[in-house]
Design a protein around this motif. Structure first.
Motif, PDB file in Angstrom:
ATOM      1  N   ASN A 139       0.832  -1.199   0.000  1.00  0.00           N
ATOM      2  CA  ASN A 139       0.000   0.000   0.000  1.00  0.00           C
ATOM      3  C   ASN A 139       0.868   1.251   0.000  1.00  0.00           C
ATOM      4  O   ASN A 139       1.826   1.341   0.769  1.00  0.00           O
ATOM      5  CB  ASN A 139      -0.898  -0.038   1.238  1.00  0.00           C
ATOM      6  N   PRO A 140       0.554   2.236  -0.855  1.00  0.00           N
ATOM      7  CA  PRO A 140       1.374   3.451  -0.935  1.00  0.00           C
ATOM      8  C   PRO A 140       1.557   4.164   0.399  1.00  0.00           C
ATOM      9  O   PRO A 140       2.546   4.877   0.583  1.00  0.00           O
ATOM     10  CB  PRO A 140       0.587   4.341  -1.905  1.00  0.00           C
ATOM     11  N   ALA A 141       0.658   3.954   1.332  1.00  0.00           N
ATOM     12  CA  ALA A 141       0.766   4.660   2.617  1.00  0.00           C
ATOM     13  C   ALA A 141       2.031   4.305   3.381  1.00  0.00           C
ATOM     14  O   ALA A 141       2.471   5.065   4.244  1.00  0.00           O
ATOM     15  CB  ALA A 141      -0.452   4.354   3.489  1.00  0.00           C
ATOM     16  N   VAL A 142       2.634   3.178   3.071  1.00  0.00           N
ATOM     17  CA  VAL A 142       3.824   2.769   3.842  1.00  0.00           C
ATOM     18  C   VAL A 142       5.132   3.234   3.202  1.00  0.00           C
ATOM     19  O   VAL A 142       6.201   3.096   3.799  1.00  0.00           O
ATOM     20  CB  VAL A 142       3.873   1.232   4.070  1.00  0.00           C
ATOM     21  N   VAL A 143       5.075   3.803   1.989  1.00  0.00           N
ATOM     22  CA  VAL A 143       6.308   4.131   1.266  1.00  0.00           C
ATOM     23  C   VAL A 143       7.140   5.192   1.973  1.00  0.00           C
ATOM     24  O   VAL A 143       8.318   4.986   2.276  1.00  0.00           O
ATOM     25  CB  VAL A 143       6.004   4.557  -0.185  1.00  0.00           C
ATOM     26  N   GLU A 144       6.538   6.368   2.209  1.00  0.00           N
ATOM     27  CA  GLU A 144       7.300   7.427   2.867  1.00  0.00           C
ATOM     28  C   GLU A 144       7.758   7.039   4.264  1.00  0.00           C
ATOM     29  O   GLU A 144       8.905   7.294   4.640  1.00  0.00           O
ATOM     30  CB  GLU A 144       6.516   8.740   2.886  1.00  0.00           C
ATOM     31  N   PRO A 145       6.893   6.396   5.083  1.00  0.00           N
ATOM     32  CA  PRO A 145       7.373   5.930   6.392  1.00  0.00           C
ATOM     33  C   PRO A 145       8.573   4.997   6.277  1.00  0.00           C
ATOM     34  O   PRO A 145       9.502   5.069   7.076  1.00  0.00           O
ATOM     35  CB  PRO A 145       6.162   5.183   6.967  1.00  0.00           C
ATOM     36  N   GLN A 146       8.588   4.125   5.296  1.00  0.00           N
ATOM     37  CA  GLN A 146       9.727   3.226   5.148  1.00  0.00           C
ATOM     38  C   GLN A 146      10.964   3.975   4.678  1.00  0.00           C
ATOM     39  O   GLN A 146      12.073   3.746   5.186  1.00  0.00           O
ATOM     40  CB  GLN A 146       9.396   2.085   4.180  1.00  0.00           C
ATOM     41  N   ASN A 147      10.787   4.894   3.728  1.00  0.00           N
ATOM     42  CA  ASN A 147      11.937   5.691   3.295  1.00  0.00           C
ATOM     43  C   ASN A 147      12.550   6.408   4.488  1.00  0.00           C
ATOM     44  O   ASN A 147      13.763   6.416   4.697  1.00  0.00           O
ATOM     45  CB  ASN A 147      11.522   6.722   2.238  1.00  0.00           C
ATOM     46  N   ARG A 148      11.690   6.995   5.310  1.00  0.00           N
ATOM     47  CA  ARG A 148      12.166   7.749   6.468  1.00  0.00           C
ATOM     48  C   ARG A 148      12.744   6.809   7.520  1.00  0.00           C
ATOM     49  O   ARG A 148      13.831   7.019   8.050  1.00  0.00           O
ATOM     50  CB  ARG A 148      11.018   8.557   7.088  1.00  0.00           C
ATOM     51  N   GLY A 149      12.000   5.746   7.833  1.00  0.00           N
ATOM     52  CA  GLY A 149      12.401   4.840   8.896  1.00  0.00           C
ATOM     53  C   GLY A 149      13.717   4.124   8.631  1.00  0.00           C
ATOM     54  O   GLY A 149      14.463   3.815   9.555  1.00  0.00           O
ATOM     55  N   PHE A 150      14.007   3.877   7.349  1.00  0.00           N
ATOM     56  CA  PHE A 150      15.222   3.148   7.016  1.00  0.00           C
ATOM     57  C   PHE A 150      16.417   4.058   6.765  1.00  0.00           C
ATOM     58  O   PHE A 150      17.506   3.583   6.460  1.00  0.00           O
ATOM     59  CB  PHE A 150      14.993   2.248   5.789  1.00  0.00           C
ATOM     60  N   THR A 151      16.227   5.363   6.850  1.00  0.00           N
ATOM     61  CA  THR A 151      17.326   6.299   6.595  1.00  0.00           C
ATOM     62  C   THR A 151      17.833   6.868   7.906  1.00  0.00           C
ATOM     63  O   THR A 151      17.031   7.289   8.736  1.00  0.00           O
ATOM     64  CB  THR A 151      16.843   7.446   5.688  1.00  0.00           C
TER      65      THR A 151
END
Lengths: 310, 320, 305
Positions: free
Chosen positions: B229-241
């Motif tokens: 789901n697109p809702a998790v994309v930005e959180p993952q980008n942020r969370g993994f950086t």
């Protein structure tokens, strides 16, 4: 040999002689003279020179003495350590059965040269990398000298980090796997881990005690540590306490009474007690007796006058 | 590690759903996984194959890598349809033997050669989703140099194979996860893993949860994300950086460690914190990863700009 | 392939004649007449003499009947046990494929001598050592008679050097390996969640149900019950409820509709129903049917013995 009581393995750097004296005055079951983790590269040659004397110092309080050696610097390290009085070596970051064969061969040579009874120097394999853990079974059976397997400082060497739960990631799995492999091979698993925020064998006395209890609960009977204040908590944590011994005695009494009546399954409260439960209770009582015997032995050794060199 | 191996976020989407494919480039993903498998109905699979070749450049317009997930039972037909320039990876479901992976490798090698793709470009994602796969995990991971990451051992298919319900609130897959992660680490592959976080909802769109999970995973040293789901994309980008604070802290650790040289000590405690070669190694790792993330983000931003320009789209005032 | 439904297997020490007589009333799917840990050393010879009659007694409710033999008294125990009406043998302390082969050889010979159908008797193997856990694959693939495998957690505790504490499960690795290797070999893993396996207790039906449900969600397929009070909650935990069956029938209907309409996913009660969800629904419904069939079998009026 597998029944030896080795609850606390205190690791001391060979570069710090005052720590060796302190260690000999602790109640550690085993003292590990380290040439690998805690000795800076440039200090190693001098450290190696001091090992033979350090073995005698370390033994004074009744501890067994191991040395921790580097498989990449095997000849130099083993030459430095394999003296009468040494019980065995911990080989850090072992990864292959071939390395074990190398260690075995060198130890045999040194035993012959230095008047040590052939085949008696033990090996504890420290499996501190993924490759080493994966090959645990092959490593463990590569030599009859191998009497123990440990994870050592795998948490640091494999870069395993704390999870939100406080567990160190992958460690619970590696620990239980190591225990299964060790027991399958008939060797002793040796603990070494802590929950966050402790790391790399170091934790406060309370945390150390609780870690030992947990260790016992999954199959360890001893653990490495690096601070002298951890020794007593490890000894206590790995020794059955009075309450446990009493409960085990009670259970065995109930079971035996049942057997006398011709019944192999009895109830103790809501607990269903059978031969397996009685066997567990027996094992605990045997362990308690062995710990007591070890305590007496150490007290005797400490009371003896120091050995005089001829 | 090359910049293209930053794979913090990604969406698996049915290639037959046109609007998903067309808008994929706008999502900010590090990769897009074009699906021919479970999200494509059986009767559309043949049609789906024909869509992959053109879809690859479309989903890459925002700088994402293009992957596909093929069907376990249609290996030859699917591979013929998908191995085109621009494809980085083939995800293979329910891998159960080293032999299967070797077969994939052989076919991909031939197709790379025939289609002018640099040999070895296309990676293989060997997804373990059955007990048999777990039992053969090490051999599977070893079967081809195209396998560059490994892990998992959970999910819907694993649950079905074991006959268990999901989202029951306790760890059900400890053995499989442990075996796969041990195999990955022993073989020097990038590890697909995460710490256990109890989940009883099974929601795929919870952004907060996705951020927490990504942060917890990164704190454990893991870097691979992805979702539905697109809702998790930005959180993952942020969370993994790594954050700016973490980068600063890493530099501090390295300085303190450098100061140990020549003192005869291999470790020191500063403000209750141990500084030794292991902390230093982690710090170096953080700085390297931060640099790779920055580079990847730059790459993606430039690709988005180029695409907007080509479409003569106005650029929004702030491009994150 | 037919689903084996053996949710509960009630252990009955054979010298406990009351237990043996009442066992069938528990509604267990299987009953294991115990010659091993349930019988004191001094009565093992006596116990052997009781088996033949006990098989009929135990089987009168439609349960499958097994006998747990002593590993050290294999020949004598098999001789005493292999009679018509027996479903199979429970073999404890198995440590190698060779031991399985040895037992099978003796069973095959006895089947021939006694006119029992060749190869019909099943094996349930129990593993009690770290060695066995490590070598599980070669053990459970040693012979197709093996249909179930479990851990004897008590003896395994001794072998692993464990002092069990209820709050720390020491069998995560061993049980996990059991589930994966057994599932891969198409053998059913059996057991219950920690610590009821290593410290069996007589506790409330609700607690047994909860532990058995967790066991099911770890991939285990049935439970060895040391006490009759475990049977009903264990059976329930391993049986899909009517509610669950109704829900999953709806899932299948809705998904079939979606496929007919050309899509791969459709919402239902706030969840997306796609291929994996439909696949799971199939599993649940198949399990429900198999449980129904087994229950019907057990409750059917018995013609003859």
């Amino acid at each position: 040999m597998s029944a030896r009581v080795r609850r606390s393995w205190l690791v001391v750097p060979m570069s710090k002689s005052e720590e060796i004296v302190r260690a000999s005055r602790s109640t550690a079951d085993v003292i590990v003279l380290d040439l690998v983790e805690f000795v800076a590269e440039e200090d190693k040659p001098a450290a190696r020179e001091r090992v033979e004397a350090a073995i005698r110092t370390a033994q004074a309080g009744g501890a067994e003495v191991f040395a921790q050696v580097d498989p990449e610097l095997l000849v130099a390290d083993l030459l430095a350590c394999a003296w009468p009085g040494l019980t065995g070596v911990i080989v850090s970051q072992l990864e292959s059965a071939q390395q074990v064969a190398d260690v075995d061969g060198l130890l045999a040579e040194l035993e012959a040269k230095r008047g040590i009874l052939p085949g008696t120097l033990e090996i504890v394999a420290a499996l501190e990398t993924a490759r080493g853990n994966h090959a645990a079974y092959d490593i463990g059976r590569a030599s009859p000298r191998i009497r123990g397997l440990t994870l050592g400082r795998a948490d640091l060497i494999m870069d395993l980090r704390p999870e939100p739960s406080g567990e160190i990631h992958l460690m619970p799995y590696l620990m239980q796997r190591l225990i299964a492999v060790a027991r399958a091979l008939g060797v002793t698993p040796l603990g070494a881990w802590w929950r966050a925020p402790a790391r790399g064998l170091l934790a406060g006395p309370d945390d150390t005690y609780h870690a030992a209890r947990r260790g016992r609960a999954i199959g360890f009977t001893g653990s490495l540590c690096i601070d002298v204040n951890q020794v007593e908590p490890l000894n206590r944590g790995f020794t059955p306490d009075d309450a446990e011994a009493a409960a085990a005695t009670e259970l065995m009494t109930a079971y035996r009474a049942g057997v006398a009546r011709g019944v192999a399954l009895v109830e103790q409260g809501d607990r269903l007690v059978d031969r397996g439960a009685a066997a567990q209770a027996r094992a605990l009582l045997d362990r308690a007796a062995a710990c007591e015997a070890r305590a007496r032995e150490k007290a005797e050794m400490a009371a003896r006058p120091p050995l005089v060199r001829p | 590690m090359a910049a293209h191996q930053v794979r913090r976020s990604g969406l698996t989407m049915p290639v037959v759903t046109r609007r998903f494919v067309d808008h994929a480039w706008r999502r900010g993903c590090d990769f897009i996984n074009l699906d021919l498998e479970d999200s494509v109905p059986q009767h559309l699979k043949a049609h789906a194959r024909g869509l992959i070749k053109d879809a690859i450049p479309v989903v890459r317009k925002g700088g994402a890598e293009a992957f596909t997930r093929i069907n376990h039972d249609y290996v030859h037909a699917d591979l013929e349809a998908i191995v085109w320039p621009g494809l980085s990876k083939v995800n293979y479901p329910k891998a159960e033997s080293a032999e299967e992976i070797r077969l994939l490798d052989d076919v991909i090698t031939r197709l790379e050669r025939e289609r002018g793709i640099r040999p070895g470009t296309v990676e293989i994602g060997a997804n373990i989703e059955t007990a048999t796969g777990v039992a053969a995990a090490y051999d599977i991971a070893l079967a081809s140099p195209r396998v560059k990451e490994f892990g998992g051992g959970t999910g819907y298919d694993m649950s079905r194979d074991l006959g268990v319900e999901m989202f029951v609130g306790f760890e059900q897959f400890a053995y499989g996860k442990g075996e796969l992660e041990l195999a990955a680490r022993a073989l020097g592959l990038q590890v697909r893993a995460a710490p256990f976080v109890a989940n009883t909802t099974g929601s795929v769109s919870d952004a907060d949860r996705a951020l927490r999970e990504a942060q917890a995973a990164r704190k454990c040293g893991f870097r691979l994300g992805g979702g539905l789901n697109p809702a998790v994309v930005e959180p993952q980008n942020r969370g993994f950086t790594p954050t700016a604070e973490e980068v600063e802290d890493a530099r501090w650790v390295l300085e303190r460690h450098r100061e140990l040289a020549g003192t005869g000590d291999t470790w020191i405690v500063i403000d209750g914190r141990v500084i030794d070669r292991y902390e230093a190694a982690r710090a170096r790792d953080t700085l390297e990863w931060a640099a790779l993330c920055t580079e990847r983000d730059r790459e993606k931003a430039e690709a988005v700009l180029r695409t907007r320009a080509a479409m003569a789209e106005p650029t929004p005032p702030t491009l994150a | 392939m037919a689903i084996l439904v053996r949710r509960s297997n009630l252990l009955a020490p054979i010298t406990d004649t009351a237990r043996v007589k009442q066992a069938w009333q528990s509604d267990a799917d299987a009953i294991t007449l115990d010659l091993e840990d349930g019988v004191v050393e001094t009565r093992k010879a006596e116990a052997r003499g009781l088996v033949k009659e006990a098989i009929a007694l135990a089987g009168q409710g439609g349960a499958e009947v097994f006998v747990r033999v002593n590993a050290a008294l294999l020949h004598a125990d098999l001789e005493a046990s292999m009679w018509p009406g027996l479903r199979g043998i429970m073999l404890p302390r198995v440590a190698s494929a060779a031991e399985v082969a040895e037992a099978v050889e003796q069973m095959t010979a006895l089947e021939r001598r006694r006119g029992l159908a060749a190869g019909a008797l099943e094996l349930i193997v129990l593993l009690e050592s770290a060695r066995a856990v490590w070598d599980i694959r070669s053990i459970i693939t040693a012979n197709p008679r093996i249909t179930q495998v479990g851990l004897d957690e008590s003896d395994l505790a001794c072998d692993l050097g464990i002092t069990p504490l209820p709050e720390h499960d020491p069998y995560v690795y061993a049980r996990g390996r059991l589930v994966i290797e057994a599932t891969a070999a198409k053998v059913q893993p059996i057991g219950i969640t920690y610590p009821l396996g290593v410290h069996p207790r007589r506790v409330s039906a609700a607690e047994i149900h909860r532990m058995a449900t967790d066991a099911r969600n770890l991939g285990l397929k049935g439970v060895l019950c040391p006490d009759p009070s475990w049977v009903a909650p264990v059976n329930a935990a391993f049986t899909p409820t009517a509610e669950l069956v109704a829900h999953n029938k709806r899932v299948r209907e809705v998904f079939a509709g979606a496929v007919a309409a050309g899509t791969a996913a459709v919402p239902l009660d706030g969840r997306m129903i796609d291929v994996p969800v439909d696949e799971w629904a199939k599993v649940v419904l198949a399990m429900a049917d198999a449980c129904d069939a087994r229950d019907a079998q057990k409750h059917a009026p018995r013609a003859g013995s």
